[in-house]
Design a protein around this motif. Structure first.
Motif, PDB file in Angstrom:
ATOM      1  N   PHE A 201       0.822  -1.217   0.000  1.00  0.00           N
ATOM      2  CA  PHE A 201       0.000   0.000   0.000  1.00  0.00           C
ATOM      3  C   PHE A 201       0.853   1.263   0.000  1.00  0.00           C
ATOM      4  O   PHE A 201       0.324   2.369   0.086  1.00  0.00           O
ATOM      5  N   GLY A 202       2.176   1.101  -0.059  1.00  0.00           N
ATOM      6  CA  GLY A 202       3.046   2.263  -0.210  1.00  0.00           C
ATOM      7  C   GLY A 202       3.561   2.853   1.087  1.00  0.00           C
ATOM      8  O   GLY A 202       3.995   4.004   1.123  1.00  0.00           O
ATOM      9  N   TRP A 203       3.521   2.061   2.158  1.00  0.00           N
ATOM     10  CA  TRP A 203       3.986   2.550   3.447  1.00  0.00           C
ATOM     11  C   TRP A 203       5.408   2.055   3.724  1.00  0.00           C
ATOM     12  O   TRP A 203       5.819   0.993   3.241  1.00  0.00           O
ATOM     13  N   ALA A 204       6.151   2.809   4.528  1.00  0.00           N
ATOM     14  CA  ALA A 204       7.411   2.334   5.091  1.00  0.00           C
ATOM     15  C   ALA A 204       7.070   1.551   6.363  1.00  0.00           C
ATOM     16  O   ALA A 204       6.337   2.058   7.209  1.00  0.00           O
ATOM     17  N   VAL A 205       7.554   0.338   6.458  1.00  0.00           N
ATOM     18  CA  VAL A 205       7.074  -0.570   7.508  1.00  0.00           C
ATOM     19  C   VAL A 205       8.243  -1.081   8.341  1.00  0.00           C
ATOM     20  O   VAL A 205       9.314  -1.412   7.808  1.00  0.00           O
ATOM     21  N   ARG A 206       8.028  -1.150   9.642  1.00  0.00           N
ATOM     22  CA  ARG A 206       9.003  -1.813  10.513  1.00  0.00           C
ATOM     23  C   ARG A 206       8.251  -2.661  11.537  1.00  0.00           C
ATOM     24  O   ARG A 206       7.263  -2.217  12.091  1.00  0.00           O
ATOM     25  N   ARG A 207       8.736  -3.880  11.728  1.00  0.00           N
ATOM     26  CA  ARG A 207       8.114  -4.773  12.714  1.00  0.00           C
ATOM     27  C   ARG A 207       9.044  -4.868  13.914  1.00  0.00           C
ATOM     28  O   ARG A 207      10.236  -5.154  13.751  1.00  0.00           O
ATOM     29  N   ILE A 208       8.505  -4.639  15.098  1.00  0.00           N
ATOM     30  CA  ILE A 208       9.364  -4.575  16.286  1.00  0.00           C
ATOM     31  C   ILE A 208       8.720  -5.324  17.449  1.00  0.00           C
ATOM     32  O   ILE A 208       7.558  -5.733  17.379  1.00  0.00           O
ATOM     33  N   ASP A 209       9.485  -5.426  18.521  1.00  0.00           N
ATOM     34  CA  ASP A 209       8.953  -5.926  19.796  1.00  0.00           C
ATOM     35  C   ASP A 209       8.229  -4.760  20.472  1.00  0.00           C
ATOM     36  O   ASP A 209       8.860  -3.786  20.880  1.00  0.00           O
ATOM     37  N   GLY A 210       6.925  -4.868  20.581  1.00  0.00           N
ATOM     38  CA  GLY A 210       6.120  -3.771  21.120  1.00  0.00           C
ATOM     39  C   GLY A 210       6.233  -3.602  22.610  1.00  0.00           C
ATOM     40  O   GLY A 210       5.572  -2.729  23.180  1.00  0.00           O
ATOM     41  N   HIS A 211       7.032  -4.421  23.259  1.00  0.00           N
ATOM     42  CA  HIS A 211       7.281  -4.231  24.690  1.00  0.00           C
ATOM     43  C   HIS A 211       8.711  -3.756  24.951  1.00  0.00           C
ATOM     44  O   HIS A 211       9.127  -3.661  26.103  1.00  0.00           O
ATOM     45  N   SER A 212       9.443  -3.494  23.891  1.00  0.00           N
ATOM     46  CA  SER A 212      10.823  -3.019  24.043  1.00  0.00           C
ATOM     47  C   SER A 212      10.845  -1.494  23.953  1.00  0.00           C
ATOM     48  O   SER A 212      10.552  -0.915  22.894  1.00  0.00           O
ATOM     49  N   ILE A 213      11.205  -0.872  25.055  1.00  0.00           N
ATOM     50  CA  ILE A 213      11.248   0.602  25.082  1.00  0.00           C
ATOM     51  C   ILE A 213      12.222   1.120  24.018  1.00  0.00           C
ATOM     52  O   ILE A 213      11.917   2.081  23.303  1.00  0.00           O
ATOM     53  N   SER A 214      13.342   0.462  23.899  1.00  0.00           N
ATOM     54  CA  SER A 214      14.351   0.957  22.956  1.00  0.00           C
ATOM     55  C   SER A 214      13.899   0.759  21.507  1.00  0.00           C
ATOM     56  O   SER A 214      14.081   1.646  20.666  1.00  0.00           O
ATOM     57  N   GLU A 215      13.295  -0.381  21.208  1.00  0.00           N
ATOM     58  CA  GLU A 215      12.836  -0.604  19.820  1.00  0.00           C
ATOM     59  C   GLU A 215      11.690   0.342  19.470  1.00  0.00           C
ATOM     60  O   GLU A 215      11.615   0.860  18.348  1.00  0.00           O
ATOM     61  N   LEU A 216      10.787   0.556  20.417  1.00  0.00           N
ATOM     62  CA  LEU A 216       9.689   1.508  20.169  1.00  0.00           C
ATOM     63  C   LEU A 216      10.243   2.907  19.921  1.00  0.00           C
ATOM     64  O   LEU A 216       9.822   3.599  18.989  1.00  0.00           O
ATOM     65  N   THR A 217      11.192   3.305  20.739  1.00  0.00           N
ATOM     66  CA  THR A 217      11.777   4.643  20.589  1.00  0.00           C
ATOM     67  C   THR A 217      12.433   4.792  19.224  1.00  0.00           C
ATOM     68  O   THR A 217      12.221   5.796  18.517  1.00  0.00           O
ATOM     69  N   GLU A 218      13.179   3.807  18.873  1.00  0.00           N
ATOM     70  CA  GLU A 218      13.916   3.855  17.604  1.00  0.00           C
ATOM     71  C   GLU A 218      12.944   3.946  16.417  1.00  0.00           C
ATOM     72  O   GLU A 218      13.166   4.694  15.463  1.00  0.00           O
ATOM     73  N   ALA A 219      11.833   3.190  16.505  1.00  0.00           N
ATOM     74  CA  ALA A 219      10.893   3.149  15.376  1.00  0.00           C
ATOM     75  C   ALA A 219      10.020   4.407  15.295  1.00  0.00           C
ATOM     76  O   ALA A 219       9.549   4.764  14.214  1.00  0.00           O
ATOM     77  N   LEU A 220       9.806   5.056  16.449  1.00  0.00           N
ATOM     78  CA  LEU A 220       8.837   6.157  16.479  1.00  0.00           C
ATOM     79  C   LEU A 220       9.473   7.541  16.474  1.00  0.00           C
ATOM     80  O   LEU A 220       8.781   8.541  16.272  1.00  0.00           O
ATOM     81  N   LYS A 221      10.774   7.631  16.696  1.00  0.00           N
ATOM     82  CA  LYS A 221      11.385   8.947  16.925  1.00  0.00           C
ATOM     83  C   LYS A 221      11.379   9.825  15.674  1.00  0.00           C
ATOM     84  O   LYS A 221      11.461  11.057  15.783  1.00  0.00           O
ATOM     85  N   ALA A 222      11.280   9.219  14.508  1.00  0.00           N
ATOM     86  CA  ALA A 222      11.243   9.998  13.256  1.00  0.00           C
ATOM     87  C   ALA A 222      10.507   9.173  12.204  1.00  0.00           C
ATOM     88  O   ALA A 222      10.389   7.948  12.340  1.00  0.00           O
ATOM     89  N   PRO A 223       9.982   9.833  11.174  1.00  0.00           N
ATOM     90  CA  PRO A 223       9.369   9.054  10.080  1.00  0.00           C
ATOM     91  C   PRO A 223      10.351   8.016   9.551  1.00  0.00           C
ATOM     92  O   PRO A 223      11.559   8.280   9.476  1.00  0.00           O
ATOM     93  N   LEU A 224       9.838   6.860   9.165  1.00  0.00           N
ATOM     94  CA  LEU A 224      10.727   5.784   8.736  1.00  0.00           C
ATOM     95  C   LEU A 224      11.386   6.086   7.390  1.00  0.00           C
ATOM     96  O   LEU A 224      12.512   5.664   7.138  1.00  0.00           O
ATOM     97  N   GLU A 225      10.653   6.793   6.533  1.00  0.00           N
ATOM     98  CA  GLU A 225      11.204   7.058   5.201  1.00  0.00           C
ATOM     99  C   GLU A 225      10.566   8.324   4.638  1.00  0.00           C
ATOM    100  O   GLU A 225       9.333   8.458   4.671  1.00  0.00           O
ATOM    101  N   PRO A 226      11.351   9.257   4.132  1.00  0.00           N
ATOM    102  CA  PRO A 226      10.751  10.480   3.580  1.00  0.00           C
ATOM    103  C   PRO A 226       9.751  10.160   2.459  1.00  0.00           C
ATOM    104  O   PRO A 226      10.004   9.270   1.637  1.00  0.00           O
ATOM    105  N   GLY A 227       8.638  10.861   2.476  1.00  0.00           N
ATOM    106  CA  GLY A 227       7.668  10.709   1.395  1.00  0.00           C
ATOM    107  C   GLY A 227       6.672   9.578   1.576  1.00  0.00           C
ATOM    108  O   GLY A 227       5.775   9.412   0.752  1.00  0.00           O
TER     109      GLY A 227
END
Lengths: 280, 330
Positions: A201-227
């Motif tokens: 569908f044209g999204w930038a996607v990342r699959r992470i451990d949703g209970h990992s504070i560090s993985e959540l932070t890394e995935a959410l701190k900025a858009p995954l891909e411009p555009g």
């Protein structure tokens, strides 16, 4: 204030205690889904979102819309912790004439949109993100979906529109706990393979451990891909943190009896003691 | 949409045939957008049917296309409105108000996002395209939703005034527009448009037609025909607002005229007629004669809008007959 990963892990346990306390107090609520998404909300409100009680009316604030509205107890616990209202107000949760309803409403300070019916959050967020692009504002827009919720077709209408308009200011998160009210999501209506679907569908996607504070932070701190809009698929455990609730479907909206409640709280207290010991 | 007899009556009265309300809507939104860059139209592959092609060319940054996706249309409109845009969400009324009903209820009305929902080609405007494209439920379902104005203008004056009033209101509004060119019903100077305030287009104390939308002109022509035929003075009320509802105007008509006929391009269930009947009953004015002219609880006959109006008596001739039948009982 800024928290370390360890401090946020500690806070997650406290927030889970809070959510469960008010579900027990109200005698109603969505226990399993609230506990599964709490790490996500904790990281959003304490690390990612530019949202504060005193500036909540600012047009430049980041927006968070909880599409899976039934996990309102997690949202209320986090909003109270962030200072949007006094936690003791949750004593009225689900009571006659209370604003603290069993789904998010804008009458509660900090709630962006009224939700509860599923499949609504993403289209609304596409609209907010579009307005941000039109007005050349820098705010980001976030929404939290359930994996069962993805059966609602409106999500896929919005998925198309978000990539069509290149909304890289939009991030959706799936609280992927693999259970819904009638059973395993894969058995009720399989939403997998999620990564491939959202990428298609044209999204930038990342699959992470949703209970990992560090993985959540890394995935959410900025858009995954411009555009491109960002999709963070957070693998979680329904009923996370309570041994007898974890990955058990009946706790979707089960309320613990007195004995179960004491046992769950004792478990949280033991976890807290362990974490606090490690931190001190 | 008019028989040759009805057109003759209209011309005899000096009424001028104007545009379709849909065209007036599009021109008014274009005018609003030229003054205010926050005005946005959201369309679901409906810029053509909504007459918004010129708007899109003049203000491409103020037109959002969502494709054939009405739930998304309303959700996106709610999000845009929550971020400060003045939003017109435009789609054929049949899809907008049925397919997106939960979004209208939750995202717009319950969340109090000030979207103007614009149902185009409403009622039986699509005529022979059939039941899938008819919108005969919209008053009923939208009247049941809290915090939503439900408005159906009768002529070009009411249409433009309603669009401007909706843009200024900062609350959720539903506007219902048809495709047929409409006669100008006048009287705007004496009775400026106001949500929730009915417009009395013709005075009379022997019978009252309470009508809405494109049915109003037929009631007006019927009143004039009755006057010519038997000297009867019929009041004609344009009830453009189904919500908020002007109960006072209806109750006054019931008390002062003793006979009320409601007229609407909507199924008989849940529409204008039921709103009027409950207002009359609650006011204790139920000694008046009362009849609802509407589409009955059946799938409509095939035909143009004019054919369908004629079949169900939503026409000058049909309303004259209904009035005569009713007044025989006095």
């Amino acid at each position: 204030m800024s928290y370390s990963d360890e401090q946020l892990e500690l806070k997650s346990i406290q927030l889970r205690k809070s959510a469960l306390r008010w579900i027990k107090h109200a005698g109603a609520g969505h226990t399993g889904g609230s506990l599964s998404c709490l790490d996500i909300l904790n990281v959003l409100y304490n690390r990612i979102l530019n949202v504060r009680p005193e500036t909540f009316s600012s047009q430049d604030r980041d927006r968070y819309v909880q599409s899976k509205g039934h996990a309102v107890e997690a949202l209320f616990a986090v909003l109270a912790d962030a200072g949007f209202f006094e936690e003791k107000e949750l004593e009225t949760l689900c009571c006659y004439k209370s604003h603290y309803v069993g789904h998010p409403t804008r009458k509660v300070h900090g709630v962006e949109q009224n939700t509860g019916g599923l499949g609504h959050g993403l289209p609304i967020c596409v609209g907010v993100a579009l307005a941000g692009k039109m007005d050349q504002k820098n705010y980001r827009v976030f929404t939290l979906l359930g994996d069962g919720e993805l059966a609602e077709g409106s999500n896929w209408e919005a998925a198309m529109a978000a990539s069509h308009y290149g909304l890289d200011n939009l991030t959706a998160i799936i609280d992927c706990n693999t259970l819904q009210i009638a059973g395993r999501t894969k058995d009720v209506m399989n939403s997998e393979p999620l990564v491939e679907k959202w990428e298609a569908f044209g999204w930038a996607v990342r699959r992470i451990d949703g209970h990992s504070i560090s993985e959540l932070t890394e995935a959410l701190k900025a858009p995954l891909e411009p555009g491109k809009p960002s999709m963070v698929i957070a693998n979680t455990i329904k009923g996370k943190g309570v041994d007898f609730m974890e990955d058990v479907g009946k706790w979707h909206h089960g309320v613990p009896n007195d004995e179960e409640y004491e046992r769950a709280m004792a478990g949280f207290d033991a976890m807290l003691a362990e974490k606090e010991g490690a931190l001190s | 949409m008019y028989s040759s007899e009805a057109e003759a009556v209209a011309k005899g009265l000096g009424l001028k045939l104007g545009k379709a309300n849909l065209q007036v809507f599009a021109a008014t939104v274009e005018s609003l957008a030229s003054d205010d860059k926050q005005v946005v139209a959201v369309v679901s592959d409906s810029r053509g049917s909504g007459k918004l092609g010129p708007f899109g060319e003049a203000y491409p940054k103020q037109l959002v296309e969502v494709g054939i996706a009405e739930q998304n249309l309303v959700g996106i409109a709610a999000g845009l409105a929550s971020a400060g845009k003045k939003v017109f969400a435009v789609s054929p009324s049949c899809f907008l108000t049925a397919r997106s009903l939960e979004q209208i209820k939750n995202d717009v009305a319950y969340s109090d996002n000030p979207v103007t929902l614009v149902g185009i080609s409403s009622g039986v405007s699509y005529g022979a395209l059939g039941t899938t494209h008819h919108s005969l439920h919209d008053f009923a379902v939208l009247r049941a939703i809290n915090n939503l104005h439900v408005v159906c203008p009768a002529d070009n004056y009411e249409a433009e005034a309603a669009v401007r009033a909706a843009a200024a209101l900062d609350k959720p509004v539903f506007l219902r527009f048809g495709k047929a060119p409409l006669f100008d019903l006048g009287k705007e100077k004496e009775q400026p448009f106001e949500f929730g305030k009915a417009r009395v287009l013709r005075e009379g104390d022997q019978l009252a037609f309470v009508a809405t939308g494109e049915a109003v002109i037929h009631a007006y022509l019927a009143a004039e025909a009755l006057k010519k035929e038997s000297g009867l003075e019929a009041r004609v009320i344009s009830m453009h607002s189904l919500k908020p509802f002007d109960s006072d105007a209806v109750v006054a008509a019931a008390r002062e005229c003793g006979a009320v006929i409601t007229v609407e391009e909507h199924m008989v269930n849940g529409g204008l007629g039921e709103a009027c009947s409950s207002a009359i009953l609650e006011a204790g004015a139920s000694s008046c004669l009362f009849k609802r002219v509407a589409i009955p609880d059946e799938y409509t006959v095939t035909g143009s809008q004019a054919d369908i109006f004629h079949h169900y008596g939503i026409s000058m001739e049909g309303l004259v007959a209904a009035a005569n039948e009713m007044l025989v009982k006095i």
